[in-house]
Motif scaffolding. Structure first.
Motif, PDB file in Angstrom:
ATOM      1  N   LYS A 149       0.900  -1.346   0.264  1.00 41.57           N
ATOM      2  CA  LYS A 149      -0.400   0.377  -0.240  1.00 41.57           C
ATOM      3  C   LYS A 149       0.976   0.822   0.235  1.00 41.57           C
ATOM      4  O   LYS A 149       1.661   1.825   0.634  1.00 41.57           O
ATOM      5  CB  LYS A 149      -0.707   0.076   0.918  1.00 41.57           C
ATOM      6  CG  LYS A 149      -1.690  -1.199   1.233  1.00 41.57           C
ATOM      7  CD  LYS A 149      -2.968  -0.863   2.138  1.00 41.57           C
ATOM      8  CE  LYS A 149      -3.805  -2.145   1.925  1.00 41.57           C
ATOM      9  NZ  LYS A 149      -4.685  -2.035   3.850  1.00 41.57           N
ATOM     10  N   GLU A 150       0.350   2.317  -1.207  1.00 40.98           N
ATOM     11  CA  GLU A 150       1.032   3.444  -0.947  1.00 40.98           C
ATOM     12  C   GLU A 150       0.856   4.314   0.253  1.00 40.98           C
ATOM     13  O   GLU A 150      -0.777   4.504   0.915  1.00 40.98           O
ATOM     14  CB  GLU A 150       1.535   4.206  -1.908  1.00 40.98           C
ATOM     15  CG  GLU A 150       1.897   4.964  -2.516  1.00 40.98           C
ATOM     16  CD  GLU A 150       1.342   6.161  -3.330  1.00 40.98           C
ATOM     17  OE1 GLU A 150       2.422   7.028  -3.903  1.00 40.98           O
ATOM     18  OE2 GLU A 150       0.648   5.470  -4.857  1.00 40.98           O
ATOM     19  N   VAL A 151       1.328   5.193   0.576  1.00 39.92           N
ATOM     20  CA  VAL A 151       1.671   6.217   1.275  1.00 39.92           C
ATOM     21  C   VAL A 151       0.941   7.430   1.452  1.00 39.92           C
ATOM     22  O   VAL A 151       1.700   8.170   0.485  1.00 39.92           O
ATOM     23  CB  VAL A 151       2.637   6.464   2.926  1.00 39.92           C
ATOM     24  CG1 VAL A 151       2.782   7.121   3.734  1.00 39.92           C
ATOM     25  CG2 VAL A 151       3.724   5.265   3.199  1.00 39.92           C
ATOM     26  N   GLU A 160      -3.960   1.940  -0.521  1.00 48.50           N
ATOM     27  CA  GLU A 160      -3.551   2.868   0.108  1.00 48.50           C
ATOM     28  C   GLU A 160      -3.373   3.277   1.224  1.00 48.50           C
ATOM     29  O   GLU A 160      -4.647   2.013   1.982  1.00 48.50           O
ATOM     30  CB  GLU A 160      -4.047   3.845  -0.057  1.00 48.50           C
ATOM     31  CG  GLU A 160      -3.733   5.016  -1.801  1.00 48.50           C
ATOM     32  CD  GLU A 160      -4.703   5.730  -2.795  1.00 48.50           C
ATOM     33  OE1 GLU A 160      -4.238   6.109  -3.672  1.00 48.50           O
ATOM     34  OE2 GLU A 160      -5.991   6.081  -1.767  1.00 48.50           O
ATOM     35  N   ILE A 161      -2.497   3.591   2.600  1.00 51.89           N
ATOM     36  CA  ILE A 161      -2.771   3.596   3.705  1.00 51.89           C
ATOM     37  C   ILE A 161      -2.241   5.665   4.043  1.00 51.89           C
ATOM     38  O   ILE A 161      -1.611   5.860   3.457  1.00 51.89           O
ATOM     39  CB  ILE A 161      -1.864   2.433   4.149  1.00 51.89           C
ATOM     40  CG1 ILE A 161      -2.604   2.793   6.197  1.00 51.89           C
ATOM     41  CG2 ILE A 161      -0.187   3.028   3.912  1.00 51.89           C
ATOM     42  CD1 ILE A 161      -0.925   2.094   6.700  1.00 51.89           C
ATOM     43  N   GLU A 194      -1.765   5.485   9.680  1.00 50.64           N
ATOM     44  CA  GLU A 194      -1.793   4.110   9.997  1.00 50.64           C
ATOM     45  C   GLU A 194      -0.304   3.814   9.360  1.00 50.64           C
ATOM     46  O   GLU A 194       0.505   3.015  10.570  1.00 50.64           O
ATOM     47  CB  GLU A 194      -2.495   3.884   9.439  1.00 50.64           C
ATOM     48  CG  GLU A 194      -3.995   4.157   9.667  1.00 50.64           C
ATOM     49  CD  GLU A 194      -4.337   3.964  11.353  1.00 50.64           C
ATOM     50  OE1 GLU A 194      -4.099   2.669  11.138  1.00 50.64           O
ATOM     51  OE2 GLU A 194      -5.181   4.318  11.852  1.00 50.64           O
ATOM     52  N   ALA A 195      -0.086   4.529   8.683  1.00 47.10           N
ATOM     53  CA  ALA A 195       1.754   3.945   8.227  1.00 47.10           C
ATOM     54  C   ALA A 195       2.682   4.131   9.706  1.00 47.10           C
ATOM     55  O   ALA A 195       3.828   3.185  10.063  1.00 47.10           O
ATOM     56  CB  ALA A 195       2.419   4.564   6.664  1.00 47.10           C
ATOM     57  N   ARG A 196       3.027   5.224   9.678  1.00 49.36           N
ATOM     58  CA  ARG A 196       3.805   5.083  10.964  1.00 49.36           C
ATOM     59  C   ARG A 196       3.064   4.584  12.207  1.00 49.36           C
ATOM     60  O   ARG A 196       4.667   4.416  12.898  1.00 49.36           O
ATOM     61  CB  ARG A 196       3.472   7.383  11.543  1.00 49.36           C
ATOM     62  CG  ARG A 196       4.617   7.901  10.655  1.00 49.36           C
ATOM     63  CD  ARG A 196       4.489   8.996  10.746  1.00 49.36           C
ATOM     64  NE  ARG A 196       5.386   9.545   9.507  1.00 49.36           N
ATOM     65  CZ  ARG A 196       5.366  11.448   9.550  1.00 49.36           C
ATOM     66  NH1 ARG A 196       4.649  12.115  10.410  1.00 49.36           N
ATOM     67  NH2 ARG A 196       6.686  11.743   8.814  1.00 49.36           N
ATOM     68  N   TYR A 230       8.244   6.474   7.913  1.00 49.41           N
ATOM     69  CA  TYR A 230       7.118   6.221   6.630  1.00 49.41           C
ATOM     70  C   TYR A 230       7.209   7.407   6.210  1.00 49.41           C
ATOM     71  O   TYR A 230       7.114   8.155   7.136  1.00 49.41           O
ATOM     72  CB  TYR A 230       6.295   5.310   6.897  1.00 49.41           C
ATOM     73  CG  TYR A 230       6.367   3.757   6.428  1.00 49.41           C
ATOM     74  CD1 TYR A 230       6.702   3.636   5.210  1.00 49.41           C
ATOM     75  CD2 TYR A 230       6.135   2.333   7.298  1.00 49.41           C
ATOM     76  CE1 TYR A 230       7.093   2.297   5.484  1.00 49.41           C
ATOM     77  CE2 TYR A 230       5.805   0.890   7.633  1.00 49.41           C
ATOM     78  CZ  TYR A 230       7.007   1.539   6.248  1.00 49.41           C
ATOM     79  OH  TYR A 230       7.424   0.120   5.477  1.00 49.41           O
ATOM     80  N   ASP A 274       6.340   6.746   0.295  1.00 49.93           N
ATOM     81  CA  ASP A 274       6.219   5.167   0.714  1.00 49.93           C
ATOM     82  C   ASP A 274       5.234   4.034   0.255  1.00 49.93           C
ATOM     83  O   ASP A 274       4.768   4.140   0.598  1.00 49.93           O
ATOM     84  CB  ASP A 274       7.431   4.489   1.389  1.00 49.93           C
ATOM     85  CG  ASP A 274       8.179   5.855   1.902  1.00 49.93           C
ATOM     86  OD1 ASP A 274       8.727   6.438   0.981  1.00 49.93           O
ATOM     87  OD2 ASP A 274       8.804   6.848   3.188  1.00 49.93           O
ATOM     88  N   VAL A 300       4.064   0.931   1.823  1.00 52.46           N
ATOM     89  CA  VAL A 300       4.037  -0.275   3.545  1.00 52.46           C
ATOM     90  C   VAL A 300       3.315  -1.544   2.978  1.00 52.46           C
ATOM     91  O   VAL A 300       2.669  -1.937   1.819  1.00 52.46           O
ATOM     92  CB  VAL A 300       3.288   0.430   4.405  1.00 52.46           C
ATOM     93  CG1 VAL A 300       2.947  -0.404   5.580  1.00 52.46           C
ATOM     94  CG2 VAL A 300       3.668   1.803   4.247  1.00 52.46           C
TER      95      VAL A 300
END
Length: 382
Positions: free
Chosen positions: A62-64, A74-75, A79-81, A87, A91, A93
């Motif tokens: 998933k793309e940040v 996507e994310i 949520e990514a961090r 991130y 980036d 994930v």
């Protein structure tokens, strides 16, 4: 199952020459398709096949982004961090999404991929092997026949011999052994398709290469071949070494070498003539076993008028014009045969200057003696 798969990959790399990395890459690609198909997933995923443990995992990629529009692809940055503080937007994930019962599907998929790749590799190996043998001869065993082909086993592959490549005087039976000439090798979706012939002129050439050491070693060269398969053939031979008799080398002691070729071709008669750059000599030799009195050459039209004794006319022409036809194919010159009487009436024979030198006349007489000594190979066509 994981250990069995790893062992199988090792064996395939050693025995079939299929790179383990290529197999793993193919398995991972197939696992992605299997995951999407079996779990109705459309997100961007990758699979990981651990070569040490044999475990297979699926990761969603998933793309940040700042604002999520499609949660499958996507994310959000927040949520990514939570997964890793490093991130940034843009980036990618990776989140493991391996289903609980994915192992069974993965094992089945891997087996199918390996089986398919092995089949493709074997086809590729066979294709490479036989494409290198194109324009060569092999010994095959007749397996079966139908109205289109005779099917000939060449060991690792089965070849097809079309009707027009079959000898008219031969009957092909199951388990018959015969030499065939490989005319074409094609790569198809079902594997390599090999076509063979028993009528091709080069089959005769290859058979003489097998039987005559001087040809194999390069001391004698086959310059041209003219063939009417199953009935009669002519070959012209030449040697750059004056100490080597090219015709005698091909005939062999007591005709043994030419007889071996005749036997392989079911009794097909074979005339062996000496090649010459001089069209007069070459055409005269090519009309063997008939005697030739004169050869009148038209260079512009690449045609000749050949004068033969009256009693030799039918022999020179041959049954249904076969001898003259083969001689024309062998030399590449058009040949018009006239009897001595007709030539005299036309005023084209005799010429003021003899067309053959004493050396050529001696050579022609020598050739005639060679023909007479091998009567079993030259049938009188009168």
């Amino acid at each position: 199952m994981s250990n069995e798969l790893l062992d199988a990959l090792d064996r395939l790399e050693k025995e079939k020459g299929i790179s383990r990395d290529i197999l793993v890459e193919a398995i991972e690609a197939a696992l992605v398709s299997a995951y999407k198909r079996n779990f109705n997933q459309a997100q961007n995923v990758r699979t990981d096949f651990n070569l040490e443990t044999g475990l297979m995992k699926v990761f969603a990629r998933k793309e940040v982004v700042d604002e999520v529009f499609d949660s499958r692809l996507e994310i959000s940055l927040d949520e990514a961090r939570k997964i890793d503080p490093i991130y940034e937007v843009g980036d990618v994930v990776e989140i493991e999404v391996t289903p609980r019962n994915f192992g069974r599907i993965a094992a089945q998929t891997a087996k199918q991929v390996v089986t398919q790749r092995v089949r493709e590799a074997e086809r590729g190996i066979i294709f490479e092997e036989f494409s290198d043998r194109e324009d060569d001869i092999m010994t095959g065993i007749v397996q079966r026949k139908d109205h289109r082909f005779v099917y000939v086993s060449l060991g690792r592959a089965e070849a097809l011999m079309p009707v027009h490549e079959q000898m008219p005087n031969e009957t092909y039976r199951h388990n018959d052994r015969l030499k065939v000439y490989i005319t074409k090798v094609e790569k198809t979706t079902k594997g390599p398709q090999i076509f063979v012939s028993r009528t091709h002129p080069n089959l005769l050439k290859r058979l003489f290469e097998l039987e005559v050491p001087e040809i194999y070693e390069g001391a004698v060269e086959i310059m041209s071949v003219a063939r009417e398969a199953g009935d009669r053939s002519k070959i012209s031979v030449h040697s750059a070494n004056e100490d080597v008799d090219p015709v005698g080398a091909c005939v062999g002691p007591k005709g043994s070498r030419v007889q071996a070729v005749v036997d392989e071709l079911g009794g097909e008669k074979i005339d062996i003539v000496k090649y010459s750059k001089d069209p007069i000599e070459f055409v005269a030799n090519a009309l063997s076993p008939s005697k030739v009195l004169d050869v009148i050459v038209n260079e512009e039209e690449k045609s000749t008028v050949v004068v033969v004794p009256d009693y030799q006319l039918s022999l020179a022409i041959g049954k249904r014009g076969q001898n003259a036809r083969l001689a024309a194919k062998l030399t590449g010159w058009k040949i018009d045969i006239k009897s001595e009487t007709d030539a005299r009436e036309m005023g084209i024979y005799p010429r003021e200057e003899p067309f053959f030198s004493d050396e050529v006349i001696m050579e022609a007489n020598s050739q005639e003696r060679e023909d007479i000594s091998n009567d079993e190979f030259f049938e009188d066509e009168e």
